[in-house]
Design a protein around this motif. Structure first.
Motif, PDB file in Angstrom:
ATOM      1  N   ALA A  22       7.579  -0.584 -30.078  1.00 16.14           N
ATOM      2  CA  ALA A  22       6.768  -1.558 -29.370  1.00 16.14           C
ATOM      3  C   ALA A  22       7.305  -2.940 -29.689  1.00 16.14           C
ATOM      4  O   ALA A  22       7.153  -3.444 -30.787  1.00 16.14           O
ATOM      5  CB  ALA A  22       5.313  -1.428 -29.792  1.00 16.14           C
ATOM      6  N   ASP A  23       7.972  -3.508 -28.710  1.00 16.32           N
ATOM      7  CA  ASP A  23       8.703  -4.737 -28.948  1.00 16.32           C
ATOM      8  C   ASP A  23       8.097  -5.830 -28.089  1.00 16.32           C
ATOM      9  O   ASP A  23       8.086  -5.745 -26.872  1.00 16.32           O
ATOM     10  CB  ASP A  23      10.176  -4.496 -28.602  1.00 16.32           C
ATOM     11  N   ARG A  24       7.582  -6.855 -28.740  1.00 16.84           N
ATOM     12  CA  ARG A  24       6.881  -7.902 -28.012  1.00 16.84           C
ATOM     13  C   ARG A  24       7.826  -8.679 -27.100  1.00 16.84           C
ATOM     14  O   ARG A  24       7.484  -8.992 -25.966  1.00 16.84           O
ATOM     15  CB  ARG A  24       6.216  -8.845 -29.012  1.00 16.84           C
ATOM     16  N   ALA A  27       8.542  -6.670 -24.035  1.00 19.79           N
ATOM     17  CA  ALA A  27       7.388  -6.657 -23.140  1.00 19.79           C
ATOM     18  C   ALA A  27       7.301  -7.963 -22.371  1.00 19.79           C
ATOM     19  O   ALA A  27       7.013  -7.993 -21.182  1.00 19.79           O
ATOM     20  CB  ALA A  27       6.108  -6.423 -23.938  1.00 19.79           C
ATOM     21  N   ARG A  28       7.579  -9.035 -23.073  1.00 19.29           N
ATOM     22  CA  ARG A  28       7.545 -10.348 -22.435  1.00 19.29           C
ATOM     23  C   ARG A  28       8.591 -10.437 -21.325  1.00 19.29           C
ATOM     24  O   ARG A  28       8.319 -10.927 -20.232  1.00 19.29           O
ATOM     25  CB  ARG A  28       7.810 -11.412 -23.504  1.00 19.29           C
ATOM     26  N   GLU A  30       9.799  -7.978 -19.604  1.00 23.03           N
ATOM     27  CA  GLU A  30       9.349  -7.167 -18.475  1.00 23.03           C
ATOM     28  C   GLU A  30       8.359  -7.924 -17.608  1.00 23.03           C
ATOM     29  O   GLU A  30       8.394  -7.835 -16.387  1.00 23.03           O
ATOM     30  CB  GLU A  30       8.700  -5.866 -18.965  1.00 23.03           C
ATOM     31  N   LEU A  31       7.474  -8.651 -18.266  1.00 16.40           N
ATOM     32  CA  LEU A  31       6.485  -9.436 -17.517  1.00 16.40           C
ATOM     33  C   LEU A  31       7.179 -10.481 -16.666  1.00 16.40           C
ATOM     34  O   LEU A  31       6.861 -10.654 -15.488  1.00 16.40           O
ATOM     35  CB  LEU A  31       5.494 -10.095 -18.484  1.00 16.40           C
TER      36      LEU A  31
END
Lengths: 262, 251
Positions: A22-24, A27-28, A30-31
């Motif tokens: 789980a990599d912040r 994820a950012r 991707e957003l």
């Protein structure tokens, strides 16, 4: 009896996939990609509508078109817009293409699933929870197909417009001129633009529908209602576009030319 | 109920036993006399009792609560207990759900997948404080309670996973059921975690951004869960989640 392809997938151990870290930051990213693909699509949809209207100045005759062109170019509105839209066009292609399944086997699976789901509902008599025929998957496939064609055809159009706007290769001055445009379209590009219009109408209306669906715009409306809206939206775009194109190709006389006294 | 003409149903059932090296995947045809209000559950049990005792399929509750009888009916995921043969044409094609491990014939292992998914998205309550049996229970807003219940109605049958094009091609995708699970615990006020903690769980290519919005999941869901709502909720939460901080580690 045909052996079903599904067995390959049924055998695969889907549960054994390791949890990705789980990599912040990931994820950012991707957003940002999601916002880029959806946002650029939305802006381009707005743009093609504006575009139909600004080319629609031709309905006032070649003079109307030339006046608007000269105004937009004289105040340096047209040039940055051309560059911006080109960048947006490419960015949208790159961002949206990330969702296209890369392997043929995946695409086969997509298509098969969509076909089966759509077909199943026809074989299903009306009953609880089964009455909705599935067309969204097919729509998505067509969104991809039209998108890829638009990338090709649109690039050609964008290229032409860049040359038109920034050079004097065609016509008498730097910038758009009604005479060159009309000549070009009448000489045969009309069919090219007709195809492009149809593709854009399909792609943009499906895109708008899906964007609303994904982000919960008009969440109170049912999906058929959203689709109906998208269809009206697409048909309106097509009608307006074809009308302008017909004038441009010389199939129709400019209907409002008398207003400018020409 | 007019069930005038009793039909002879033709079943085409997928047969394969992965445990048996001699077994080859194939479709086997069966015929069965239709009876009034016959569900696929009744039909399959009859087939097993009267025609082929080796036929494998799962059933527990026969009332769309346990979620074990999901299967592909004419290419569409559905619960066999909730599907009446009268809804279907005379020829009925049955396959196991794709995207799950095949146990044999129509039986698939959804349990391991759901357990793995739950562990991966951490679909449980992380209590804010140690449980105090003497304290008065915390009140919950009625609206929130209803919203949580809507997500909680999922029976884990796996129909959405089987219908999801992304889950079918990318096993790492958490799939509709997983996103629904995340949303359920995200909106729970008893949970310690903040949107910032959830952000990296759901806002990834394996999470809600992997979703293409084809909505087959919602179309096939036997419990008619409002999954469209779930995805929109998660997407919107991602906009604030990017700025939101994580909860302080539990002490």
């Amino acid at each position: 009896m045909r052996q079903p392809l599904d067995v390959i997938d049924a055998e695969r151990v889907a549960c054994g996939t390791p949890a990705g870290p789980a990599d912040r930051a990931a994820a950012r990213r991707e957003l940002y990609w999601e916002i880029l693909s959806g946002g650029s699509g939305f802006l381009l949809t707005v743009y093609i509508w504006v575009h139909v209207f600004d080319v629609g100045s031709l309905l006032f005759g070649p003079e109307g078109f030339d006046r608007l062109a000269e105004f937009l170019e004289g105040f340096y509105i047209a040039q940055p817009v051309v560059i911006l839209v080109t960048l947006l066009f490419l960015a949208h292609a790159v961002a949206a293409a990330r969702k296209i399944p890369a392997r043929a086997r995946e695409r086969r699976r997509f298509n098969r699933l969509a076909r089966e789901l759509a077909g199943a509902d026809q074989r299903w008599r009306a009953g609880e929870g089964a009455e909705r025929p599935h067309e969204d998957s097919r729509l998505w496939v067509w969104q991809l197909r039209t998108g890829m064609l638009i990338l090709v055809l649109g690039s050609f159009h964008v290229g032409l417009m860049i040359i038109d706007t920034f050079t004097a290769v065609w016509g008498e001055r730097h910038g758009m001129e009604a005479a060159t445009t009309m000549e070009r379209v009448a000489a045969g590009l009309s069919w090219f633009y007709l195809v492009l219009l149809v593709l854009l109408a399909i792609h943009a209306s499906v895109g708008v529908y899906r964007l609303a669906l994904k982000w919960g715009v008009a969440a109170g409306r049912s999906r058929p209602a959203l689709k109906r809206f998208a269809r009206i939206f697409g048909i309106a775009f097509l009608a307006a576009g074809i009308f302008v194109l017909a004038v441009m190709a010389g199939w129709l006389p400019p209907p409002f030319a008398f207003l400018l006294g020409s | 109920m007019s069930q005038a003409a009793q039909r002879t149903l033709k079943f085409e059932i997928f047969r394969y036993n992965p445990e048996d090296p001699a077994s080859k995947p194939h479709m086997q045809a069966f015929e069965l006399q239709e009876t009034p209000f016959m569900s696929l559950f009744i039909a399959l049990n009859k087939l097993r009792e009267e025609q082929d005792p080796t036929l494998q399929f799962d059933f527990v509750c026969r009332s769309a609560v346990c979620g074990s009888c999901g299967m592909m009916v004419n290419g569409r995921p559905a619960l066999a207990c909730k599907t009446l043969t009268s809804q279907l044409e005379r020829t009925i094609r049955l396959h196991p759900l794709p995207a799950f491990r095949l146990v044999g014939d129509l039986a698939v292992d959804t349990g391991s997948w759901f357990r793995g998914m739950t562990e991966r998205v951490q679909g449980w309550i992380e209590a804010k404080a140690p449980f105090d049996p003497d304290a008065v229970e915390e009140r919950m807003d009625d609206e929130v309670a209803r919203a949580i219940y809507e997500r909680e109605r999922c029976i884990e049958c796996g129909c959405c996973v089987a219908s999801c094009a992304v889950a079918n091609t990318r096993p790492a995708f958490v799939a509709p059921a997983g996103l629904n699970r995340i949303a359920r615990f995200m909106m729970d006020p008893r949970d310690r975690r903040k949107t910032g903690d959830w952000f990296e769980v759901f806002a990834s290519d394996e999470g809600v951004f992997g979703c293409l919005g084809l909505m087959a999941c919602q179309d096939v869901c036997p419990k008619e869960l409002p999954l469209r709502e779930v995805y929109a909720y998660l997407r919107r939460k991602s906009l604030t989640g990017i700025l939101s901080r994580r909860a302080k580690p539990a002490t």
